[in-house]
Design a protein around this motif. Structure first.
Motif, short mmCIF file in Angstrom:
data_model
loop_
_atom_site.label_atom_id
_atom_site.label_comp_id
_atom_site.label_asym_id
_atom_site.label_seq_id
_atom_site.Cartn_x
_atom_site.Cartn_y
_atom_site.Cartn_z
N PRO A 265 12.99 -16.37 4.05
CA PRO A 265 11.95 -16.06 5.04
C PRO A 265 11.15 -14.82 4.63
O PRO A 265 11.71 -13.77 4.32
CB PRO A 265 12.77 -15.78 6.31
N GLY A 266 9.84 -14.99 4.60
CA GLY A 266 8.96 -13.86 4.33
C GLY A 266 8.95 -13.37 2.90
O GLY A 266 8.43 -12.29 2.62
N ALA A 267 9.49 -14.13 1.97
CA ALA A 267 9.53 -13.69 0.58
C ALA A 267 8.13 -13.71 -0.03
O ALA A 267 7.33 -14.60 0.28
CB ALA A 267 10.46 -14.58 -0.24
N PRO A 268 7.80 -12.74 -0.92
CA PRO A 268 6.52 -12.80 -1.62
C PRO A 268 6.43 -14.09 -2.44
O PRO A 268 7.45 -14.59 -2.94
CB PRO A 268 6.57 -11.57 -2.55
N PRO B 85 1.84 -5.82 -6.04
CA PRO B 85 0.63 -5.26 -5.42
C PRO B 85 -0.14 -6.26 -4.56
O PRO B 85 -1.04 -5.88 -3.83
CB PRO B 85 -0.20 -4.82 -6.63
N GLN B 86 0.22 -7.54 -4.65
CA GLN B 86 -0.48 -8.57 -3.89
C GLN B 86 0.19 -8.84 -2.54
O GLN B 86 -0.22 -9.76 -1.82
CB GLN B 86 -0.57 -9.87 -4.69
N VAL B 87 1.20 -8.06 -2.16
CA VAL B 87 1.94 -8.24 -0.91
C VAL B 87 1.59 -7.12 0.05
O VAL B 87 1.51 -5.94 -0.35
CB VAL B 87 3.46 -8.29 -1.17
N ALA B 88 1.38 -7.45 1.32
CA ALA B 88 0.90 -6.46 2.30
C ALA B 88 1.97 -5.47 2.73
O ALA B 88 1.65 -4.32 3.08
CB ALA B 88 0.35 -7.20 3.53
N ARG C 10 -7.12 5.08 3.43
CA ARG C 10 -7.42 4.61 2.07
C ARG C 10 -6.36 3.61 1.59
O ARG C 10 -6.67 2.62 0.92
CB ARG C 10 -7.52 5.81 1.12
N MET C 11 -5.11 3.88 1.94
CA MET C 11 -4.03 2.96 1.54
C MET C 11 -4.22 1.60 2.20
O MET C 11 -4.03 0.55 1.57
CB MET C 11 -2.68 3.55 1.95
N ILE C 12 -4.63 1.59 3.46
CA ILE C 12 -4.86 0.34 4.17
C ILE C 12 -6.01 -0.44 3.54
O ILE C 12 -5.93 -1.66 3.35
CB ILE C 12 -5.13 0.61 5.66
N GLU C 13 -7.09 0.26 3.22
CA GLU C 13 -8.23 -0.41 2.58
C GLU C 13 -7.84 -0.99 1.23
O GLU C 13 -8.28 -2.08 0.84
CB GLU C 13 -9.40 0.58 2.42
N ASP C 14 -6.96 -0.28 0.51
CA ASP C 14 -6.46 -0.79 -0.76
C ASP C 14 -5.64 -2.06 -0.53
O ASP C 14 -5.74 -3.02 -1.29
CB ASP C 14 -5.61 0.29 -1.44
N GLY C 15 -4.83 -2.04 0.53
CA GLY C 15 -4.04 -3.22 0.86
C GLY C 15 -4.91 -4.40 1.22
O GLY C 15 -4.65 -5.54 0.80
N LEU C 16 -5.96 -4.17 1.99
CA LEU C 16 -6.87 -5.25 2.37
C LEU C 16 -7.62 -5.80 1.17
O LEU C 16 -8.03 -6.97 1.16
CB LEU C 16 -7.85 -4.75 3.43
N PRO D 49 -3.35 -10.40 0.95
CA PRO D 49 -3.94 -11.22 2.03
C PRO D 49 -3.97 -10.42 3.33
O PRO D 49 -3.07 -9.61 3.59
CB PRO D 49 -2.98 -12.41 2.14
N PRO D 50 -4.99 -10.62 4.16
CA PRO D 50 -5.06 -9.90 5.44
C PRO D 50 -3.79 -10.12 6.26
O PRO D 50 -3.26 -11.23 6.31
CB PRO D 50 -6.29 -10.49 6.13
N ALA D 51 -3.31 -9.05 6.88
CA ALA D 51 -2.10 -9.13 7.67
C ALA D 51 -2.28 -8.33 8.96
O ALA D 51 -3.00 -7.32 8.99
CB ALA D 51 -0.90 -8.58 6.89
N VAL D 52 -1.65 -8.79 10.01
CA VAL D 52 -1.74 -8.11 11.31
C VAL D 52 -1.32 -6.67 11.17
O VAL D 52 -1.94 -5.75 11.72
CB VAL D 52 -0.87 -8.84 12.35
N GLY D 53 -0.24 -6.44 10.39
CA GLY D 53 0.28 -5.08 10.25
C GLY D 53 -0.72 -4.13 9.63
O GLY D 53 -0.77 -2.94 9.97
N LEU D 54 -1.54 -4.63 8.70
CA LEU D 54 -2.55 -3.76 8.09
C LEU D 54 -3.58 -3.30 9.12
O LEU D 54 -3.96 -2.12 9.15
CB LEU D 54 -3.24 -4.50 6.94
N TYR D 55 -4.02 -4.22 9.97
CA TYR D 55 -5.01 -3.83 10.99
C TYR D 55 -4.37 -2.98 12.08
O TYR D 55 -5.03 -2.11 12.66
CB TYR D 55 -5.67 -5.08 11.57
#
Length: 624
Positions: A66-69, A495-498, A519-525, A529-535
């Motif tokens: 579950p939830g694995a990259p 680096p491709q995982v949120a 800045r870290m969040i913008e890098d993540g976005l 892939p967009p994630a609820v946690g990032l926003y």
């Protein structure tokens, strides 16, 4: 080629099968007292999808972990479906899961017995081989740990396909599609079943001399079998396409982090260093270990003494297979069976998630049963002394194996018992230190637990899950600076995982560095892939900077990604409370009151009365 088959009667065959099944069930009967342990927790106990059989279709169209990259994802829909069925049948009680595993193991042992009969070793040889497989201690992890079921199911369908292939008397309309179905189900149980076509070619080459059609040339026999191989290819393609569609990547089974950074030469040196361990586990399985990662086995960068021994063993095994082909072909089949079936998990062709694991030897260990059957087959009746010695050795091996298996089974009773045993015998194991550290922190012994986490991370600094867990534990312990260092390693790994970006932004916010967090969040976005946690983190960062319009937009975006509209009621009370705070800060008191009502409707009873607009202002000050 093999000689004609020894005679056997239906009654002796039945008694042999009964003995094999009884041994398989008997030596694992004490596993019914076991609970869930190790990976059982994440894959079964803490996996909501397993607990809801009404949504079985969603479960089988999701990653095994579950939830694995995606890069580390596995796809085993049949295996995970059986967990859901078991959960429904036994109401989540582990005893039912273990009973199913024991029965599956007995079924596989019977298939080994049947395969030996089909290969012409006779009832005595088939019984000996099946019995040795039934009690072999190297199988404990696969049988006594519930998630070892992937090995059992894959072996079950793999061996069924082998028998179906060898029995040409089965009507083609049943035999050919049956091979394809068995292959697909084996792959849907565990990926290493991909080697089935190679094993079938081996069995075709060694087909007993008295089977129909054996007198024809090997090439002609293969041409006759071509419809079966075409169906096998179609089954493999169907599984691969389904896997790609579900996981989003064509390949990806995880890579042992300790191998991932090695050069090809160093990786191969490490691989051959492990070969003597294969021999020890197959022939002298006195010491069994739950995890062979660092520092139980450490990667090497050059050929070592152990590696030289491994190369020598490999050369001897290959020479044995070649020399025995004409006079004792079943010995060659045993050797080549192991070589073929171990290849997918050997880290030679592709990198996998472990350097060595006992559970991965379940299907390859059929080679031991084949070798035992061959010894019985090739011991002549006019050599009574040799037969007596063989019988004595067989009895000794069966007794020793059964005792070792029985005494090993309780180690897998729980995660605590596994870790305790691992730590007792191999305190240097990074996984023992990792899991014991987690258990200590859960028990309130934070400093001792974090110390063990540090030791584990020093051994495998690029381990993604370890760094994520360690970073989260540091955040919870109020160590955001150290957490940042640890989480950066997880981010570098994937680096491709949120998830690393989300936790890193939290560590930066905890350090009162909201601009860096943003800045870290913008890098993540930009990279994940967009994630609820990032926003969610973006809203917190903007709020900490006093940028309330931006915070509100980020909060709305997070709710929209969750499928939430203003009139819906499926968002947590905390999210609605934060929305209320942003409205309040911007002077929209009516909107703030409306959002606060939504928060109260969802909040626990003990919290509900504390949610007032008067309390919003202090929360805002703490956010800043």
């Amino acid at each position: 080629m093999m000689r004609g088959r020894p005679r056997w009667t239906p009654s002796s065959r039945f008694l042999g099968a009964l003995a094999v099944a009884a041994l398989a069930v008997g030596v694992y009967a004490n596993t019914l007292q076991n609970g869930f342990a190790f990976d059982d927790t994440e894959i079964i106990v803490d996996n909501p999808g397993v607990h809801d059989i009404e949504h079985l279709d969603e479960l089988v169209l999701s990653s095994y972990w579950p939830g694995a990259p995606p890069a580390t994802a596995l796809y085993r829909p049949l295996t995970v479906a059986t967990y859901a069925v078991d959960w429904a049948l036994w109401n989540g009680h582990p005893r039912g899961f273990h009973a199913v595993n024991v029965l599956l193991h007995a079924g596989v042992a019977l298939l080994v017995f049947a395969l030996l009969l089909e290969l012409g070793v006779g009832t005595a040889g088939a019984t000996l081989g099946g019995a040795i497989f039934a009690v072999h201690p190297v199988h404990v992890e696969a049988v006594a740990n519930v998630v070892g079921r992937a090995e059992l199911l894959a072996a079950l369908f793999f061996l069924t396909a082998c028998l179906l292939y060898l029995r040409r008397g089965v009507p083609p309309w049943l035999r050919v599609p049956g091979l394809a179905v068995c292959y697909f189900l084996a792959l849907a149980s565990k990926e290493h079943a991909v080697m089935l076509p190679a094993v079938l070619l081996l069995l075709e080459a060694a087909r007993p001399a008295d089977t129909p059609g054996h007198e024809t040339r090997f090439r002609d026999r293969l041409r006759a079998e071509s419809p079966g191989y075409v169906c096998l290819a179609a089954a493999a393609a169907a599984y691969a396409a389904l896997r790609w569609n579900v996981l989003g990547v064509p390949l990806g089974a995880g890579t042992a982090p300790e191998l991932d950074t090695l050069s090809t030469a160093a990786r191969l040196a490490t691989v051959v260093r492990i070969w003597p361990e294969y021999a020890r586990l197959l022939f002298f399985p006195l010491e069994l270990v739950a995890d062979y990662g660092p520092a139980v086995i450490l990667p090497v960068d050059r050929l070592t003494t152990q590696g030289s021994l491994g190369l020598a063993l490999g050369a001897i095994v290959l020479a044995t297979a070649v020399a025995a082909w004409r006079r004792a072909p079943l010995i060659s089949v045993a050797v080549l069976w192991f070589a073929i079936t171990i290849l997918p998990v050997s880290n030679i062709l592709v990198l996998v998630g472990v350097m060595l694991a006992e559970r991965t030897l379940y299907l390859p260990s059929v080679a031991i049963a084949l070798a035992a059957g061959a010894l019985a087959r090739y011991t002549r009746r006019d050599q009574p002394h040799r037969r007596t010695v063989l019988a004595a050795l067989a009895l000794l091996a069966l007794t020793a194996g059964a005792v070792r298996t029985w005494t090993r089974n309780p180690v897998w009773k729980s995660t605590q018992t596994v870790v305790r045993d691992l730590f007792r015998h191999h305190p240097e194991s990074f996984r023992a230190q990792w899991i014991l550290g987690r258990l200590l922190i859960d028990d309130g012994k934070t400093e001792a637990g974090l110390h063990l986490y540090r030791r584990a991370a020093a051994l495998v600094p690029s381990h993604y899950s370890l760094n994520i867990q360690f970073g989260l534990r540091l955040l919870n312990a109020g160590r955001p600076v150290e957490a940042e260092t640890v989480l950066q390693r997880a981010r570098a790994r994937f680096p491709q995982v949120a998830e690393p970006y989300i936790l890193l932004s939290q560590s930066l916010l905890n350090q009162k560095r909201p601009r860096d967090a943003l800045r870290m969040i913008e890098d993540g976005l930009a990279h994940a892939p967009p994630a609820v946690g990032l926003y969610h983190q973006k809203a917190l960062a903007h709020a900490a900077l006093g940028e309330w319009d931006a915070a509100f937009r980020a909060r709305v975006q997070a709710m929209a990604m969750s499928g939430i509209r203003d009139e819906d009621f499926e968002v947590s009370w905390v999210a609605w409370y934060r929305v209320a705070s942003i409205h309040f800060q911007q002077g929209r008191n009516a909107a703030a009151a409306w959002a606060l009502d939504r928060a109260r409707e969802r909040a626990p009873a003990g919290v509900r009365d504390t949610l007032t607009l008067e309390r919003v202002a202090p929360w805002l000050r703490s956010a800043q």
